[in-house]
Design a protein around this motif. Sequence first.
Motif, PDB file in Angstrom:
ATOM      1  N   UNK A 101       2.157  -4.196  -9.974  1.00 44.07           N
ATOM      2  CA  UNK A 101       0.845  -4.818  -9.778  1.00 44.07           C
ATOM      3  C   UNK A 101       0.669  -5.289  -8.339  1.00 44.07           C
ATOM      4  N   UNK A 102       1.686  -5.928  -7.792  1.00 42.68           N
ATOM      5  CA  UNK A 102       1.565  -6.588  -6.495  1.00 42.68           C
ATOM      6  C   UNK A 102       1.127  -5.661  -5.364  1.00 42.68           C
ATOM      7  N   UNK A 103       1.662  -4.426  -5.245  1.00 43.62           N
ATOM      8  CA  UNK A 103       1.182  -3.555  -4.161  1.00 43.62           C
ATOM      9  C   UNK A 103      -0.301  -3.220  -4.264  1.00 43.62           C
ATOM     10  N   UNK A 104      -0.803  -3.107  -5.487  1.00 44.85           N
ATOM     11  CA  UNK A 104      -2.220  -2.817  -5.684  1.00 44.85           C
ATOM     12  C   UNK A 104      -3.052  -4.024  -5.265  1.00 44.85           C
ATOM     13  N   UNK A 105      -2.647  -5.212  -5.713  1.00 39.32           N
ATOM     14  CA  UNK A 105      -3.372  -6.433  -5.341  1.00 39.32           C
ATOM     15  C   UNK A 105      -3.379  -6.615  -3.828  1.00 39.32           C
ATOM     16  N   UNK A 106      -2.231  -6.412  -3.203  1.00 40.05           N
ATOM     17  CA  UNK A 106      -2.120  -6.600  -1.754  1.00 40.05           C
ATOM     18  C   UNK A 106      -2.951  -5.574  -0.997  1.00 40.05           C
ATOM     19  N   UNK A 107      -2.977  -4.340  -1.498  1.00 39.01           N
ATOM     20  CA  UNK A 107      -3.746  -3.283  -0.817  1.00 39.01           C
ATOM     21  C   UNK A 107      -5.211  -3.645  -0.683  1.00 39.01           C
ATOM     22  N   UNK A 108      -5.777  -4.232  -1.742  1.00 44.82           N
ATOM     23  CA  UNK A 108      -7.209  -4.516  -1.737  1.00 44.82           C
ATOM     24  C   UNK A 108      -7.546  -5.973  -1.435  1.00 44.82           C
ATOM     25  N   UNK A 109      -6.535  -6.819  -1.302  1.00 40.62           N
ATOM     26  CA  UNK A 109      -6.780  -8.202  -0.931  1.00 40.62           C
ATOM     27  C   UNK A 109      -7.424  -9.047  -2.008  1.00 40.62           C
ATOM     28  N   UNK A 111      -1.493   2.270 -15.676  1.00 44.56           N
ATOM     29  CA  UNK A 111      -0.414   2.884 -16.458  1.00 44.56           C
ATOM     30  C   UNK A 111       0.805   3.269 -15.640  1.00 44.56           C
ATOM     31  N   UNK A 112       0.603   3.548 -14.356  1.00 43.82           N
ATOM     32  CA  UNK A 112       1.746   3.968 -13.531  1.00 43.82           C
ATOM     33  C   UNK A 112       1.729   3.252 -12.187  1.00 43.82           C
ATOM     34  N   UNK A 113       1.337   1.994 -12.202  1.00 39.14           N
ATOM     35  CA  UNK A 113       1.349   1.197 -10.987  1.00 39.14           C
ATOM     36  C   UNK A 113       0.464   1.771  -9.900  1.00 39.14           C
ATOM     37  N   UNK A 114       0.914   1.653  -8.661  1.00 35.04           N
ATOM     38  CA  UNK A 114       0.122   2.058  -7.508  1.00 35.04           C
ATOM     39  C   UNK A 114      -0.123   3.557  -7.462  1.00 35.04           C
ATOM     40  N   UNK A 115       0.609   4.331  -8.271  1.00 38.77           N
ATOM     41  CA  UNK A 115       0.418   5.776  -8.291  1.00 38.77           C
ATOM     42  C   UNK A 115      -0.742   6.198  -9.182  1.00 38.77           C
ATOM     43  N   UNK A 116      -1.314   5.267  -9.930  1.00 43.00           N
ATOM     44  CA  UNK A 116      -2.390   5.615 -10.854  1.00 43.00           C
ATOM     45  C   UNK A 116      -3.366   4.444 -10.952  1.00 43.00           C
ATOM     46  N   UNK A 117      -4.197   4.287  -9.929  1.00 38.28           N
ATOM     47  CA  UNK A 117      -5.145   3.181  -9.890  1.00 38.28           C
ATOM     48  C   UNK A 117      -6.455   3.625 -10.510  1.00 38.28           C
ATOM     49  N   UNK A 118      -6.905   2.922 -11.531  1.00 34.03           N
ATOM     50  CA  UNK A 118      -8.180   3.222 -12.179  1.00 34.03           C
ATOM     51  C   UNK A 118      -9.328   2.823 -11.248  1.00 34.03           C
ATOM     52  N   UNK A 119     -10.145   3.809 -10.872  1.00 32.42           N
ATOM     53  CA  UNK A 119     -11.263   3.514  -9.977  1.00 32.42           C
ATOM     54  C   UNK A 119     -12.271   2.559 -10.581  1.00 32.42           C
ATOM     55  N   UNK A 120     -12.516   2.702 -11.903  1.00 28.24           N
ATOM     56  CA  UNK A 120     -13.449   1.790 -12.552  1.00 28.24           C
ATOM     57  C   UNK A 120     -12.946   0.366 -12.539  1.00 28.24           C
ATOM     58  N   UNK A 121     -11.657   0.177 -12.848  1.00 25.07           N
ATOM     59  CA  UNK A 121     -11.081  -1.163 -12.847  1.00 25.07           C
ATOM     60  C   UNK A 121     -11.061  -1.750 -11.437  1.00 25.07           C
ATOM     61  N   UNK A 122     -10.719  -0.903 -10.455  1.00 20.90           N
ATOM     62  CA  UNK A 122     -10.648  -1.384  -9.081  1.00 20.90           C
ATOM     63  C   UNK A 122     -12.014  -1.800  -8.564  1.00 20.90           C
ATOM     64  N   UNK A 123     -13.036  -0.981  -8.839  1.00 21.21           N
ATOM     65  CA  UNK A 123     -14.367  -1.344  -8.356  1.00 21.21           C
ATOM     66  C   UNK A 123     -14.936  -2.524  -9.139  1.00 21.21           C
ATOM     67  N   UNK A 124     -14.548  -2.658 -10.403  1.00 19.25           N
ATOM     68  CA  UNK A 124     -14.922  -3.869 -11.144  1.00 19.25           C
ATOM     69  C   UNK A 124     -14.337  -5.100 -10.469  1.00 19.25           C
ATOM     70  N   UNK A 125     -13.048  -5.039 -10.137  1.00 21.76           N
ATOM     71  CA  UNK A 125     -12.377  -6.195  -9.541  1.00 21.76           C
ATOM     72  C   UNK A 125     -12.954  -6.530  -8.182  1.00 21.76           C
ATOM     73  N   UNK A 126     -13.441  -5.531  -7.457  1.00 20.23           N
ATOM     74  CA  UNK A 126     -14.103  -5.792  -6.177  1.00 20.23           C
ATOM     75  C   UNK A 126     -15.297  -6.724  -6.336  1.00 20.23           C
ATOM     76  N   UNK A 127     -15.858  -6.771  -7.535  1.00 19.56           N
ATOM     77  CA  UNK A 127     -17.055  -7.583  -7.778  1.00 19.56           C
ATOM     78  C   UNK A 127     -16.736  -9.020  -8.174  1.00 19.56           C
ATOM     79  N   UNK A 128     -15.456  -9.374  -8.352  1.00 18.32           N
ATOM     80  CA  UNK A 128     -15.120 -10.726  -8.803  1.00 18.32           C
ATOM     81  C   UNK A 128     -15.073 -11.666  -7.606  1.00 18.32           C
ATOM     82  N   UNK A 129     -15.951 -12.659  -7.555  1.00 22.63           N
ATOM     83  CA  UNK A 129     -15.945 -13.616  -6.455  1.00 22.63           C
ATOM     84  C   UNK A 129     -15.084 -14.834  -6.795  1.00 22.63           C
ATOM     85  N   UNK A 130     -15.034 -15.792  -5.870  1.00 25.28           N
ATOM     86  CA  UNK A 130     -14.465 -17.093  -6.202  1.00 25.28           C
ATOM     87  C   UNK A 130     -15.395 -17.746  -7.226  1.00 25.28           C
TER      88      UNK A 130
END
Length: 217
Positions: free
Chosen positions: A120-128, A79-98
């Motif tokens: 979006x881009x700073x969040x994606x770049x932060x976590x690779x 909702x607010x870019x890099x200032x408001x990262x959803x932990x559930x969404x972030x940890x979900x995305x950590x599980x997505x493989x190739x």
Amino acid sequence: MNRPPVVSQQEWQAARDELLVKEKVLTHALDALAAERRRLPMFQVRADHRFTAPDGGTVDFAALFDGKRQLVVYHFMLPAGADSICGGCATFTDNIPDLPHLAARDTRLILMAPAPQDEIEPVRARFGWTTPWYSSHGNGLYEEIGLGGGFALSVFLRDGDDIFRTYATTSRGVDRLRTDFNLLDLTPYGRQEAWEDSPEGWPQTPTMQWLRLRDEY
């Protein structure tokens, strides 16, 4: 620690075989649900929505499919870019493989958020993360499909120029895509969350409060 009984290998195998019978019942029930899911009615969505691609270019809805017929979208809460990262969404995305085998079945998985791409881009770049992430900022898709501000998973089908939403789920319906949760469900301690039915004295904490962004552990 109040452990379950410690028994011989033979007794353990007998108990394991008894549980396996129940697991097979559940597997067949999941197969039956999947069969119903394949027969759900679908509704057509506008194909003229425009999205901002990861490279900053503007693309149409069909381009999200990348030539595939089926598209799975994880709707990321940002909702607010890099200032408001959803932990559930972030940890979900950590599980997505190739996912080359998904592509082999004419299917693509992407991330989507209503935030603009420059948030979006700073969040994606932060976590690779390498999963393609598109912005639906201002295009009206979320309103059309009745998606509020929460996270969700959508499935779309493309038939020529027509696009249909065929399935959607949220909350624990998304759990089955998480490798970490599914592996923890196989362990003695489980997810170690308060809602679980575990033996007395098992470690448990409030639901989801143990999760951290991957670079904050």
